[in-house]
Design a protein around this motif. Structure first.
Motif, PDB file in Angstrom:
ATOM      1  N   LEU A 247     -34.222 -52.813 -62.658  1.00 48.05           N
ATOM      2  CA  LEU A 247     -33.387 -52.365 -61.544  1.00 48.05           C
ATOM      3  C   LEU A 247     -33.709 -53.026 -60.213  1.00 48.05           C
ATOM      4  N   VAL A 248     -34.985 -53.328 -59.935  1.00 46.18           N
ATOM      5  CA  VAL A 248     -35.416 -53.658 -58.575  1.00 46.18           C
ATOM      6  C   VAL A 248     -35.844 -55.112 -58.465  1.00 46.18           C
ATOM      7  N   GLY A 249     -35.418 -55.759 -57.377  1.00 45.04           N
ATOM      8  CA  GLY A 249     -35.867 -57.105 -57.055  1.00 45.04           C
ATOM      9  C   GLY A 249     -34.819 -58.174 -57.325  1.00 45.04           C
ATOM     10  N   GLU A 250     -35.075 -59.340 -56.794  1.00 41.72           N
ATOM     11  CA  GLU A 250     -34.118 -60.435 -56.927  1.00 41.72           C
ATOM     12  C   GLU A 250     -33.971 -60.904 -58.366  1.00 41.72           C
ATOM     13  N   GLY A 251     -35.021 -60.864 -59.130  1.00 47.37           N
ATOM     14  CA  GLY A 251     -34.951 -61.327 -60.505  1.00 47.37           C
ATOM     15  C   GLY A 251     -34.507 -60.269 -61.490  1.00 47.37           C
ATOM     16  N   SER A 252     -34.190 -59.069 -60.988  1.00 49.98           N
ATOM     17  CA  SER A 252     -33.788 -57.980 -61.878  1.00 49.98           C
ATOM     18  C   SER A 252     -32.315 -58.098 -62.233  1.00 49.98           C
ATOM     19  N   ARG A 253     -31.900 -57.327 -63.232  1.00 48.49           N
ATOM     20  CA  ARG A 253     -30.497 -57.351 -63.665  1.00 48.49           C
ATOM     21  C   ARG A 253     -29.584 -56.660 -62.674  1.00 48.49           C
ATOM     22  N   VAL A 254     -30.076 -55.595 -62.009  1.00 44.43           N
ATOM     23  CA  VAL A 254     -29.234 -54.811 -61.092  1.00 44.43           C
ATOM     24  C   VAL A 254     -29.403 -55.263 -59.655  1.00 44.43           C
ATOM     25  N   GLY A 255     -30.606 -55.659 -59.256  1.00 42.10           N
ATOM     26  CA  GLY A 255     -30.825 -56.172 -57.907  1.00 42.10           C
ATOM     27  C   GLY A 255     -30.963 -55.118 -56.825  1.00 42.10           C
ATOM     28  N   LEU A 256     -31.477 -53.951 -57.160  1.00 41.37           N
ATOM     29  CA  LEU A 256     -31.692 -52.908 -56.161  1.00 41.37           C
ATOM     30  C   LEU A 256     -32.824 -53.284 -55.209  1.00 41.37           C
ATOM     31  N   GLU A 257     -32.714 -52.817 -53.968  1.00 48.03           N
ATOM     32  CA  GLU A 257     -33.846 -52.857 -53.055  1.00 48.03           C
ATOM     33  C   GLU A 257     -34.798 -51.708 -53.410  1.00 48.03           C
ATOM     34  N   PRO A 258     -36.067 -51.814 -53.038  1.00 48.15           N
ATOM     35  CA  PRO A 258     -36.982 -50.693 -53.295  1.00 48.15           C
ATOM     36  C   PRO A 258     -36.492 -49.372 -52.720  1.00 48.15           C
ATOM     37  N   SER A 259     -35.858 -49.428 -51.543  1.00 48.70           N
ATOM     38  CA  SER A 259     -35.324 -48.203 -50.950  1.00 48.70           C
ATOM     39  C   SER A 259     -34.219 -47.609 -51.810  1.00 48.70           C
ATOM     40  N   GLY A 260     -33.438 -48.478 -52.460  1.00 46.04           N
ATOM     41  CA  GLY A 260     -32.388 -47.992 -53.343  1.00 46.04           C
ATOM     42  C   GLY A 260     -32.957 -47.302 -54.566  1.00 46.04           C
ATOM     43  N   TYR A 261     -34.080 -47.814 -55.057  1.00 47.83           N
ATOM     44  CA  TYR A 261     -34.741 -47.169 -56.195  1.00 47.83           C
ATOM     45  C   TYR A 261     -35.266 -45.791 -55.794  1.00 47.83           C
ATOM     46  N   GLY A 262     -35.830 -45.717 -54.583  1.00 49.10           N
ATOM     47  CA  GLY A 262     -36.293 -44.423 -54.092  1.00 49.10           C
ATOM     48  C   GLY A 262     -35.152 -43.433 -53.955  1.00 49.10           C
ATOM     49  N   LEU A 263     -33.974 -43.940 -53.520  1.00 44.67           N
ATOM     50  CA  LEU A 263     -32.811 -43.068 -53.401  1.00 44.67           C
ATOM     51  C   LEU A 263     -32.356 -42.582 -54.773  1.00 44.67           C
ATOM     52  N   MET A 264     -32.459 -43.437 -55.779  1.00 41.73           N
ATOM     53  CA  MET A 264     -32.096 -43.016 -57.133  1.00 41.73           C
ATOM     54  C   MET A 264     -33.032 -41.910 -57.622  1.00 41.73           C
ATOM     55  N   MET A 265     -34.314 -42.015 -57.309  1.00 41.90           N
ATOM     56  CA  MET A 265     -35.260 -40.963 -57.689  1.00 41.90           C
ATOM     57  C   MET A 265     -34.948 -39.652 -56.964  1.00 41.90           C
ATOM     58  N   THR A 266     -34.491 -39.762 -55.716  1.00 36.76           N
ATOM     59  CA  THR A 266     -34.072 -38.563 -54.990  1.00 36.76           C
ATOM     60  C   THR A 266     -32.852 -37.940 -55.648  1.00 36.76           C
ATOM     61  N   ALA A 267     -31.897 -38.776 -56.081  1.00 36.20           N
ATOM     62  CA  ALA A 267     -30.717 -38.261 -56.785  1.00 36.20           C
ATOM     63  C   ALA A 267     -31.130 -37.566 -58.079  1.00 36.20           C
ATOM     64  N   LEU A 268     -32.115 -38.112 -58.761  1.00 35.35           N
ATOM     65  CA  LEU A 268     -32.627 -37.483 -59.979  1.00 35.35           C
ATOM     66  C   LEU A 268     -33.195 -36.096 -59.669  1.00 35.35           C
ATOM     67  N   ALA A 269     -33.928 -35.994 -58.556  1.00 36.23           N
ATOM     68  CA  ALA A 269     -34.498 -34.708 -58.163  1.00 36.23           C
ATOM     69  C   ALA A 269     -33.417 -33.709 -57.768  1.00 36.23           C
ATOM     70  N   VAL A 270     -32.366 -34.184 -57.114  1.00 36.58           N
ATOM     71  CA  VAL A 270     -31.242 -33.298 -56.757  1.00 36.58           C
ATOM     72  C   VAL A 270     -30.610 -32.729 -58.021  1.00 36.58           C
ATOM     73  N   GLY A 271     -30.387 -33.585 -58.995  1.00 35.78           N
ATOM     74  CA  GLY A 271     -29.824 -33.122 -60.258  1.00 35.78           C
ATOM     75  C   GLY A 271     -30.740 -32.135 -60.958  1.00 35.78           C
ATOM     76  N   ALA A 272     -32.056 -32.397 -60.914  1.00 36.84           N
ATOM     77  CA  ALA A 272     -33.008 -31.493 -61.557  1.00 36.84           C
ATOM     78  C   ALA A 272     -32.995 -30.122 -60.903  1.00 36.84           C
ATOM     79  N   LEU A 273     -32.904 -30.089 -59.582  1.00 41.60           N
ATOM     80  CA  LEU A 273     -32.841 -28.805 -58.888  1.00 41.60           C
ATOM     81  C   LEU A 273     -31.581 -28.047 -59.279  1.00 41.60           C
ATOM     82  N   THR A 318     -25.311 -41.197 -62.131  1.00 43.52           N
ATOM     83  CA  THR A 318     -25.999 -41.112 -63.421  1.00 43.52           C
ATOM     84  C   THR A 318     -27.324 -40.376 -63.280  1.00 43.52           C
ATOM     85  N   ALA A 319     -28.059 -40.683 -62.211  1.00 48.19           N
ATOM     86  CA  ALA A 319     -29.351 -40.036 -61.989  1.00 48.19           C
ATOM     87  C   ALA A 319     -29.187 -38.538 -61.754  1.00 48.19           C
ATOM     88  N   VAL A 320     -28.126 -38.147 -61.050  1.00 45.03           N
ATOM     89  CA  VAL A 320     -27.893 -36.719 -60.809  1.00 45.03           C
ATOM     90  C   VAL A 320     -27.677 -35.988 -62.130  1.00 45.03           C
TER      91      VAL A 320
END
Length: 423
Positions: A247-273, A318-320
Motif C-alpha cells: 500500500l505505501v511508498g513509491e514502489g508500492s502497488r497503491v502508492g499511499l503516503e504514510p499519512s494515508g495509511y494512518g488514516l486507513m487504520m483510523t477508518a478501521l478503528a471507526v468501523g470496529a467501534l 473497505t477498512a470501515v
C-alpha cells in the motif's frame, strides 16, 4: 450503563482506563526504546516482552481465575503493573533508565495483563444478566477500541515528544485508577464451585488445566471455533504483516503516503467501534451462529479488495467495513464462550482457547514474510484469504443458529452439538 447494573459499570470503567494505558504503553514503549538504542533487534525485544507472557502464563492465569475472586485478581494485576511502571517512570525521569530495565517493566506489565484480561472475561458474565452478554461485551470492545486506537496511540506520540517519562508513569496512574474502580463492584466474584483441591501446588494446577483442555477439546463447537480462530488470526498476521509494502511508498502497488495509511487504520478503528455497538442488533435479526459466520466471511473476502482493486480511495470504506465485521465477530465469539463454558471452568477454558486462537500469530507473520519473498505479495494475500475462508466454512458446518447454553454447572453441555441439555 443502562440496564447493565452498578458492578458492570465499574468493570467497564476500569476496563476503559486499563485499555487506555495499554494503548499508551503499546505505542510509547517502542518509541522510547528507539531513544535508547538504534538496534532493530533490541527494539523488537520490546514487542516480544509485551506478548511473550501470553504463551507462558495464559493457562496458569486461567487456573487462578477459577480458584479465587476474579475481581481481586484484576485489582492485584492492575496494582502490580502500576507499581512496576511507577518505578520505571521514576528511573526514566532520573535519566538512568536503560533498555534492559525498560524490558523488565514491560515484561512485568505483560504478565499482569494476562492475569487481568483472563479474569476480566471470566468475571463479566457474573455482572450482567445472560441475555445482556452481547450488549455488555459490545461496550467492552468499544472501550478497548477507543482506548487503544483513538486515544492511547496518539497520546503516546505526544508524551514521547514532550515528557518521555510519562510514557511509563501515565499508564501507571491509569492502571492504579483501574484497580480502585474495581472496589465499587458489589457481590461475590468467585466461582460457585471452584476446582476441588485434590492435590497441592503445581500438580493440582496441572490437573485443573488438563480438565479445561479436555472440556475444550471435547466440545465440538468450541473446539472448531478455537482452531478456526487460530487459523484466521495466523492468516491475518501474515496478511497485515506485509500489507504496508503493497500500500505505501513509491514502489508500492497503491502508492499511499504514510499519512494515508494512518488514516486507513483510523477508518478501521471507526468501523470496529461501530461494530462493537451494533453487533447485538444484528444478532437479534440473524441469530448468533449466522451472524458470526457472516461477519467472519465478510472480513475474509475483504482481503481481496486491495489486491483486485488497488485504488487508494477504496481502501477507506473497505477498512470501515473490515473493522465493523471484525469487531462484531469478536463480540459474538467472546459472548459465545461465556455462554458455552460453565462458570467454574470459564477462566481455564478461556485461557486455553486464547492460547490456541492467538498462538499462531507469530508463526503466521513469519510465514507471510517468507512467502512474500519467494512468491510475491499477491501470493500472501490470496493464501491468507483462502485459509480464512476455509476456516469460516468449518465454523459454518457446526455453528447453531442460537448459541444458548449454561453459565453454571447446573446444566451440562452436549460436547457433540453445543446445545443445552438438562442433567
Amino acid at each position: 450503563m443502562a440496564g447493565l447494573g452498578r458492578s458492570f459499570t465499574h468493570l467497564w470503567a476500569s476496563t476503559a482506563l486499563s485499555n487506555l494505558a495499554d494503548g499508551v504503553l503499546k505505542v510509547g514503549a517502542p518509541l522510547l526504546a528507539v531513544s535508547i538504542t538504534r538496534s532493530p533487534t533490541e527494539v523488537a525485544l520490546v514487542g516480544a516482552a509485551a506478548t511473550l507472557p501470553w504463551l507462558v502464563f495464559a493457562l496458569p492465569a486461567g487456573a487462578v481465575a477459577d480458584r479465587v475472586d476474579r475481581r481481586r485478581v484484576m485489582a492485584l494485576a492492575n496494582a502490580g503493573r502500576a507499581g512496576g511502571l511507577v518505578a520505571a517512570g521514576a528511573l526514566a525521569a532520573s535519566g538512568v533508565l536503560n533498555l534492559w530495565l525498560m524490558l523488565l517493566a514491560v515484561l512485568v506489565a505483560g504478565v499482569a495483563e494476562v492475569f487481568a484480561d483472563t479474569a476480566a472475561q471470566a468475571v463479566l458474565p457474573m455482572t450482567v444478566p445472560a441475555e445482556r452478554l452481547a450488549a455488555a461485551n459490545g461496550r467492552v470492545v468499544g472501550a478497548q477500541t477507543v482506548g487503544n486506537d483513538f486515544v492511547g496511540a496518539p497520546l503516546a506520540g505526544v508524551l514521547v515528544t514532550l515528557l518521555p517519562a510519562a510514557v511509563l508513569g501515565g499508564p501507571a496512574l491509569l492502571y492504579g485508577a483501574a484497580a480502585l474502580l474495581l472496589l465499587g463492584m458489589r457481590g461475590r466474584f468467585r466461582p460457585a464451585r471452584p476446582p476441588r483441591a485434590d492435590g497441592q501446588g503445581a500438580a493440582s494446577m496441572r490437573r485443573e488445566i488438563a480438565e479445561a483442555l479436555r472440556y475444550l477439546w471435547g466440545h465440538r463447537f468450541l473446539r472448531t471455533l478455537a482452531l478456526s480462530a487460530g487459523a484466521i488470526n495466523a492468516a491475518s498476521a501474515a496478511y497485515f504483516g506485509v500489507l504496508v509494502l503493497w500500500l505505501v511508498g513509491e514502489g508500492s502497488r497503491v502508492g499511499l503516503e504514510p499519512s494515508g495509511y494512518g488514516l486507513m487504520m483510523t477508518a478501521l478503528a471507526v468501523g470496529a467501534l461501530a461494530g462493537s455497538l451494533v453487533s447485538e442488533r444484528i444478532t437479534r435479526l440473524l441469530g448468533e451462529g449466522r451472524t458470526l459466520v457472516l461477519m467472519w466471511m465478510v472480513s475474509a473476502l475483504l482481503h481481496l479488495v486491495p489486491v483486485l482493486l488497488p485504488v487508494a480511495w477504496l481502501l477507506y470504506p473497505t477498512a470501515v467495513v473490515w473493522g465493523l465485521a471484525g469487531a462484531s465477530a469478536n463480540v459474538l465469539v467472546i459472548s459465545a464462550r461465556q455462554r458455552l463454558i460453565p462458570a467454574e471452568l470459564l477462566g481455564r477454558v478461556n485461557s486455553a482457547y486464547r492460547l490456541i486462537g492467538m498462538g499462531g500469530m507469530p508463526v503466521g507473520a513469519a510465514l507471510g514474510g517468507v512467502l512474500g519473498e519467494l512468491a510475491g505479495l499477491p501470493a500472501v494475500f490470496l493464501s491468507a484469504t483462502a485459509v480464512s475462508v476455509a476456516a469460516v466454512c468449518l465454523v459454518w458446518r457446526v455453528a447453531p443458529r442460537r448459541i444458548s447454553v449454561p453459565l453454571t454447572s447446573d446444566h451440562t453441555v452436549d460436547p457433540t452439538s453445543g446445545s443445552l441439555s438438562a442433567p
